[in-house]
Write an enzyme that holds these catalytic residues in place. Structure first.
Site, PDB file in Angstrom:
ATOM      1  N   ASP A   1       0.830  -1.192   0.000  1.00 58.60           N
ATOM      2  CA  ASP A   1       0.000   0.000   0.000  1.00 58.60           C
ATOM      3  C   ASP A   1       0.874   1.256   0.000  1.00 58.60           C
ATOM      4  OD1 ASP A   1      -2.763   1.092   0.316  1.00 58.60           O
ATOM      5  OD2 ASP A   1      -1.928   1.890   2.178  1.00 58.60           O
TER       6      ASP A   1
ATOM      7  N   GLU B   1       1.839  -0.351  -4.961  1.00 61.14           N
ATOM      8  CA  GLU B   1       0.824   0.631  -5.338  1.00 61.14           C
ATOM      9  C   GLU B   1       1.503   1.991  -5.345  1.00 61.14           C
ATOM     10  OE1 GLU B   1      -3.424   2.417  -3.724  1.00 61.14           O
ATOM     11  OE2 GLU B   1      -1.696   2.258  -2.399  1.00 61.14           O
TER      12      GLU B   1
END
Length: 545
Positions: free
Chosen positions: A212, A274
């Protein structure tokens, strides 16, 4: 049903199983509820893995299921090494791993390293005293003389990225919610602790990680103000800044190399970053350069744009010309409006859904398919009084937030909550989704679901589609995207009409000898050297060398 171990590795190299793979994203909270509390859980996911395996995908990506107060629905982690009770137990996770592997599915899990929950024991100790053992595990700074925050950094969710803590009488940094304090990666002990978390899950059998906001780990140690972005057409304050000093710092690279070294201690593991950056493609390439950084990366290039054009798509594909760098692509996920709504004039039709699936599954790279995308689900409608997403509530009505893409997965058209739960779902079911439920589309000739299964199966069996090179084919048409995929002597022509209303006619006589994949060619035909593509038309054809 797909038999155990039958998934085909596109590259033929077990260590590179992720190259060309199709990964199915499960947002556990909305996927399947096994105990009737209205919240999806690991047991529910286990019960539905047959559906995922039947698609023919190579693996799953599980969004966070860790212990959390759920201020940001699991992206505020209070314990990296345990399961939140609403999702189950570590034993349930072990069962999920075993079941997935028995079906030939790899398992990738989210890792949220940039920040923790303010309920994490690390933060509780850090905020207790400036002399505590973990005092500098988070980013603390004194107020300016006038009591205002240390600099002008903004939170993604609105307002200052700094919150005052009365215990330490200092500000702490949070690039997202105030309940999500940022870890201080300049502290080697923090890096070591995070790498211990990485080993914990690798030892438990996961096949890789989705990282993330992987470019948010470090901040500028001098806390310099961010410059303005120069844009004035924006609705979210965060975008008025160029985030030079609170993300994408050069120090990030060294930590990613440490992380990759840990992954390399275990056979056949992978990592996907990401990337949320003002330079999405540049940053993605930087983070996957060579063999010592991350394996692959995806970004928001396709996830935030609302008007796809052939030039826009082709420019992203051409950026990955270095064959040592491997991209990942997705059109939908848990953070953005579903592509069928975002990339359609209205809510989208089955024909539009099929064309977008075909486009995604034809791209060179690793593909991430979001739950419900195989059904052609449009964005769910969530009334304001039932919103849960803090971003949606904060920016209503300009930003409808993320709840609409997180509504319950429809399994049975006639069942309570469409088969998602026997209780009241945590988000309302969009009643339009009932008619798109898995049971309605399974074995239904022409359904979006059956089309998805056919295309994934074709991709897995066709080396050029799975791992071949990408070669653009220039056509003088504003609506048509045409390219080749090549591997060895195998050539595959991929053509798409991105228009929902216009028919295009393209001179492509050099491909007249190609054999079309009949079930995958919709509103598209090549005759006498001219390719005709109706609205949302698809033409996929192969020449064997």
């Amino acid at each position: 049903m797909i038999e155990a171990g039958s998934n085909v590795i596109g590259t033929g190299d077990a260590a590179s199983w992720w190259k060309g793979a199709v990964i199915y994203q499960i947002y556990p909270r909305s996927f399947a509820d096994s105990n009737g509390d209205g919240i999806g859980d690991l047991r529910g996911a286990i019960e539905k893995l047959d559906h995922v395996a039947d698609l023919g995908v190579d693996g799953i990506w599980l969004s966070p299921f860790f212990t959390s107060p759920m201020a940001d629905y699991g992206y505020d982690v209070a314990d990296y090494c345990d399961i939140d009770p609403i999702f189950g137990t570590l034993a349930d996770f072990d069962t999920l791993i075993d079941r997935a592997h028995s079906l030939g599915l790899k398992v990738i899990i989210d890792q949220v390293y940039s920040h923790t929950s303010d309920q994490h024991e690390w933060f509780k100790e850090s905020r207790s005293s400036s002399k505590s053992a973990k005092a500098d595990w988070y980013v603390w700074a004194d107020a300016k003389e006038d009591g205002t925050p240390p600099n002008n950094w903004l939170s993604m969710f609105g307002g200052s990225a700094w919150s005052w803590d009365t215990s330490r009488r200092q500000y702490y940094l949070h690039n997202f919610l105030r309940e999500q304090p940022d870890l201080n990666f300049h502290n080697p002990a923090v890096q070591d602790a995070i790498l211990d978390v990485t080993r914990f899950w690798l030892d438990r059998g996961v096949d890789g990680f989705r990282l993330d906001v992987a470019n948010n780990y470090f901040h500028d140690i001098k806390l310099r103000d961010n410059p303005t972005s120069g844009r004035t057409d924006l609705s979210r304050p965060y975008d008025f800044q160029h985030h030079r000093f609170n993300r994408s710092r050069p120090e990030n690279i060294a930590f990613l190399e440490r992380l990759r070294a840990v992954l390399d201690e275990y056979p056949n593991k992978t990592s996907v970053a990401e990337i949320a950056s003002g330079s999405n493609l540049v940053r993605s390439l930087e983070y996957t350069e060579g063999q010592s950084r991350l394996h692959t990366a995806y970004n928001f290039h396709f996830l935030e744009n609302s008007s796809p054009t052939p030039g826009f798509i082709e420019s992203a594909l051409e950026a990955w010309t270095d064959k040592d760098a491997w991209p990942s692509w997705s059109l939908s996920n848990h953070d953005v409006r579903r592509a069928l709504t975002r990339w359609s004039d209205a809510d989208g039709s089955p024909a539009r859904a099929k064309m977008l699936l075909a486009l995604l599954l034809s791209l060179r790279g690793t593909i991430f398919l979001y739950q419900g995308e195989e059904l052609g689900l449009p964005q769910g409608d969530v009334p304001f009084d039932q919103l849960r997403d803090p971003e949606a509530i904060r920016f209503w009505p300009d930003n409808l937030g993320r709840d609409g893409c997180r509504t319950p997965m429809p399994w049975s058209s006639e069942a309570l909550a469409a088969g998602f739960s026997e209780g009241q779902p945590w988000l309302p079911l969009d009643e339009r989704h009932r008619q798109l439920a898995v049971d309605k589309q399974t074995n239904e000739n022409g359904s979006v679901l059956e089309f998805a299964r056919q295309f994934i199966t074709t991709r897995r069996s066709c080396q050029a589609l799975a791992s071949g090179d990408h070669l653009p084919v220039r056509v003088q048409d504003l609506d048509s995207l045409v390219f080749e995929r090549r591997c060895g002597g195998q050539r595959v022509l991929c053509a798409f009409n991105l228009s929902e209303t216009e028919t295009t006619h393209l001179p492509l006589d050099q491909y007249q000898s190609f054999s079309p994949f009949g079930a995958l060619c919709l509103e598209g035909a090549l005759e006498s050297g001219k390719l005709t593509l109706g609205p949302n038309g698809i033409f996929i054809a192969c020449e064997e060398g």
